[in-house]
Motif scaffolding. Structure first.
Motif, PDB file in Angstrom:
ATOM      1  N   VAL A  72      66.305   6.004  28.753  1.00 20.33           N
ATOM      2  CA  VAL A  72      67.402   6.823  28.217  1.00 20.33           C
ATOM      3  C   VAL A  72      68.106   7.506  29.394  1.00 20.33           C
ATOM      4  CG1 VAL A  72      66.213   7.269  26.014  1.00 20.33           C
ATOM      5  CG2 VAL A  72      65.985   8.910  27.890  1.00 20.33           C
ATOM      6  N   LEU A 103      66.454  12.869  28.575  1.00 16.98           N
ATOM      7  CA  LEU A 103      65.794  13.298  27.340  1.00 16.98           C
ATOM      8  C   LEU A 103      66.108  14.768  27.092  1.00 16.98           C
ATOM      9  CD1 LEU A 103      63.904  12.748  24.972  1.00 16.98           C
ATOM     10  CD2 LEU A 103      61.993  13.413  26.458  1.00 16.98           C
ATOM     11  N   ARG A 104      66.748  15.049  25.958  1.00 13.31           N
ATOM     12  CA  ARG A 104      67.084  16.429  25.613  1.00 13.31           C
ATOM     13  C   ARG A 104      66.515  16.746  24.243  1.00 13.31           C
ATOM     14  NH1 ARG A 104      73.120  17.843  26.006  1.00 13.31           N
ATOM     15  NH2 ARG A 104      73.401  15.935  24.783  1.00 13.31           N
ATOM     16  N   PRO A 105      65.454  17.569  24.185  1.00 17.30           N
ATOM     17  CA  PRO A 105      64.866  17.909  22.877  1.00 17.30           C
ATOM     18  C   PRO A 105      65.938  18.426  21.919  1.00 17.30           C
ATOM     19  CG  PRO A 105      63.436  18.673  24.638  1.00 17.30           C
ATOM     20  CD  PRO A 105      64.705  18.169  25.297  1.00 17.30           C
ATOM     21  N   GLY A 106      65.882  17.971  20.671  1.00 14.19           N
ATOM     22  CA  GLY A 106      66.846  18.416  19.664  1.00 14.19           C
ATOM     23  C   GLY A 106      68.088  17.543  19.592  1.00 14.19           C
ATOM     24  N   HIS A 107      68.174  16.511  20.428  1.00  9.98           N
ATOM     25  CA  HIS A 107      69.360  15.654  20.434  1.00  9.98           C
ATOM     26  C   HIS A 107      69.040  14.224  19.993  1.00  9.98           C
ATOM     27  CE1 HIS A 107      70.904  19.044  22.722  1.00  9.98           C
ATOM     28  NE2 HIS A 107      72.111  18.577  22.471  1.00  9.98           N
ATOM     29  N   VAL A 108      70.119  13.484  19.724  1.00  5.28           N
ATOM     30  CA  VAL A 108      70.006  12.061  19.373  1.00  5.28           C
ATOM     31  C   VAL A 108      70.257  11.242  20.636  1.00  5.28           C
ATOM     32  CG1 VAL A 108      70.995  10.193  17.978  1.00  5.28           C
ATOM     33  CG2 VAL A 108      70.826  12.504  17.018  1.00  5.28           C
ATOM     34  N   HIS A 109      69.399  10.267  20.898  1.00  2.00           N
ATOM     35  CA  HIS A 109      69.510   9.451  22.113  1.00  2.00           C
ATOM     36  C   HIS A 109      69.661   7.978  21.772  1.00  2.00           C
ATOM     37  CE1 HIS A 109      67.232  13.077  22.981  1.00  2.00           C
ATOM     38  NE2 HIS A 109      67.679  13.007  24.203  1.00  2.00           N
ATOM     39  N   ILE A 159      59.015   7.646  27.464  1.00  2.00           N
ATOM     40  CA  ILE A 159      60.466   7.804  27.571  1.00  2.00           C
ATOM     41  C   ILE A 159      60.787   8.093  29.031  1.00  2.00           C
ATOM     42  CG2 ILE A 159      62.476   9.090  26.723  1.00  2.00           C
ATOM     43  CD1 ILE A 159      60.494  10.035  24.398  1.00  2.00           C
ATOM     44  N   THR A 166      61.960  10.878  35.228  1.00  2.00           N
ATOM     45  CA  THR A 166      60.997  11.700  34.489  1.00  2.00           C
ATOM     46  C   THR A 166      60.416  10.886  33.339  1.00  2.00           C
ATOM     47  OG1 THR A 166      62.311  13.654  35.000  1.00  2.00           O
ATOM     48  CG2 THR A 166      60.686  13.878  33.236  1.00  2.00           C
ATOM     49  N   ALA A 167      59.087  10.890  33.230  1.00  2.00           N
ATOM     50  CA  ALA A 167      58.411  10.130  32.175  1.00  2.00           C
ATOM     51  C   ALA A 167      57.798  11.099  31.168  1.00  2.00           C
ATOM     52  CB  ALA A 167      57.331   9.242  32.772  1.00  2.00           C
ATOM     53  N   THR A 168      58.110  10.906  29.906  1.00  2.00           N
ATOM     54  CA  THR A 168      57.583  11.738  28.825  1.00  2.00           C
ATOM     55  C   THR A 168      56.791  10.816  27.909  1.00  2.00           C
ATOM     56  OG1 THR A 168      59.561  13.098  28.992  1.00  2.00           O
ATOM     57  CG2 THR A 168      58.220  13.350  26.984  1.00  2.00           C
TER      58      THR A 168
END
Lengths: 308, 308
Positions: free
Chosen positions: B18, B21-27, B94, B100-102
């Motif tokens: 992606v 990665l932004r928490p709370g968003h659509v990707h 992700i 950055t790996a989540t």
């Protein structure tokens, strides 16, 4: 007779519950849910919950496609999906304890020309047994945006009225092909017409090409706006409900399909769609609605005619 | 003869690329990769890349299990996984443009008593044809932590040496059951012994119950520490490499399995494991290593005896 929904790009919707999503960290997923997804599938769930038989079609494939198919059976939805040599996409929705939802949407597999032609043929065949057909959601990678017009022609086979809920260039092509109802949201309406005012934009969208019989735009907390040859109306609640908006647009489409099927006029259709949409916001699961809230809210919707 | 790896809780590893990665968003997911995962599967990939045949076993099921199985065939790994009536878990990694790996790890399906007994029987049968057996990764929900001892007994059937890489209570039970090699990392070592100093902790872990022949602990940037009846050694690079540490521990286990198979002593085993692990950090994909870097780094590993 049934409601037919066509989902050109279906998905398996996976929900992960985590404590808190922190980019760059490792998370233990506390609970996993998975269910058939894609806008047309959500529409079919709601139609079926309202007591009307629903048939879904689209293109599935691979292991994820098989899982999706098994889910349709569990939901009691008639499965007329085509199986092709591709891998159905997934969406992953990460929900944390604070209720924050983070969505990851796979784009989907490239649909070749031949599978797409087979889908059109299947849609034309199914349309003959349907009172109304719905084409919902994005196109998969592969077919060009104008392919939506071919799919609509197939869905309208034998005179079946067609409702379309899509976005971007496909929305423009859908408008020009003359559906019974077009259901953009307010951003899609602005994007496709370049007009900020929702009413002026809906009127303009309805006049593109052959023209839609009706345009129904969802305006978020401001409710719904419907434009037909006979006039324009809004439907809204005095106090917007607060909850999970995922699937609310699909419930609007489900209500519109039921209204077209019943021969209801625009104001009645908007009233029902507004209540069903709000009842969906009050349910935590997309594709489901709170039945008690729906009954209660239906009497509270304010429908007003828009003066030109 | 082969290296047998047992993965009690295998997973299909899915990687999503992606933008951010932004928490709370659509990707929108730009690219999707999926491959067979679980520590034992990674070990088998590395063993096979080193030119030694590898066989994997564990319990698979459902659509995700079938996808995992197809991936094993693509990798050229001999598949001796059992199929049971359960759904194999997934992990979702992700990765964004900044690297950055989540990671989101599903816990896995509950393994019933009978599938677990069938796995033990399969492991005992496969161990007869193996030079060395590896039990790697966490236990699935279901069997208690002491079940690892039964799996080790099965893997050691006919005298096959067993290497164990696990954590938590299962690590303690594994230590007591007397494996050939136990490979904790430094956090696991501290957690199971309650001792902060890695050398003292490794010595203590080796003396639990029947006792492991060797304990090899991975110390991150500080390299490896090996403790046997004959002494203790460290192996490290003068300059630690920088990259993706995922899978580095599995490469250590792979190197130890090859060393046990070849009858190498602890210092040689540590040297090889240190180089292979660093070459894995330099490869972007877990379960793969940079072959050129491995050859180059092998001559640069500093092995030192630890004075008691």
């Amino acid at each position: 007779m049934t409601v037919l929904t066509v989902t050109p790009n279906p998905a398996l919707d996976i929900t992960y519950l985590v404590d808190r999503l922190r980019p760059g960290h490792v998370h233990r997923v506390r609970a996993v849910r998975s269910r058939p997804g894609g806008k047309g599938v959500n529409v079919a769930r709601v139609v079926r919950a309202r007591g009307v038989p629903a048939v879904v079609t689209g293109i599935l494939g691979g292991a994820t496609g098989e899982t999706l198919r098994a889910g349709l059976t569990d939901l009691g939805i008639e499965d007329a999906m085509l199986t092709e040599a591709l891998e159905t996409r997934r969406t992953v929705n990460i929900v944390d304890d604070a209720g924050t939802a983070t969505l990851l949407n796979e784009g989907g597999p490239d649909t070749g020309d031949e599978p797409w032609a087979r889908l059109s043929a299947r849609v034309a065949e199914l349309a003959l047994g349907a009172d109304v057909a719905v084409v919902s959601g994005s196109l998969p990678p592969g077919p060009p945006p104008e392919a939506v017009a071919g799919l609509m022609a197939a869905a309208g086979h034998g005179g079946t009225p067609v409702i379309v809920d899509t976005s971007g260039p496909a929305l423009r092509h859908a408008a020009e092909a003359g559906p019974a109802v077009l259901k953009p949201n307010v951003e899609e309406l602005r994007e496709v017409t370049g007009i900020d005012d929702p009413h002026r934009a809906a009127v303009a969208l309805r006049r593109l090409g052959t023209g839609a019989t009706a345009v129904v735009a969802s305006l978020g907390a401001d409710g719904l706006l419907g434009v037909t040859a006979d006039g324009s109306w809004t439907a809204r609640l005095a106090e917007p409900v607060i909850g999970n908006p995922t699937g609310a647009g699909d419930s609007v489409v489900a209500a519109l399909a039921l209204a077209v099927r019943a021969g209801d006029g625009c104001p009645d259709a908007l009233r029902d769609a507004c209540a069903l949409s709000a009842a969906t916001v009050l349910s935590p699961v997309a594709g489901e609605y709170d039945a008690d809230a729906y009954t209660r809210l239906r009497t509270r919707v304010i429908v007003s005619e828009v003066q030109a």
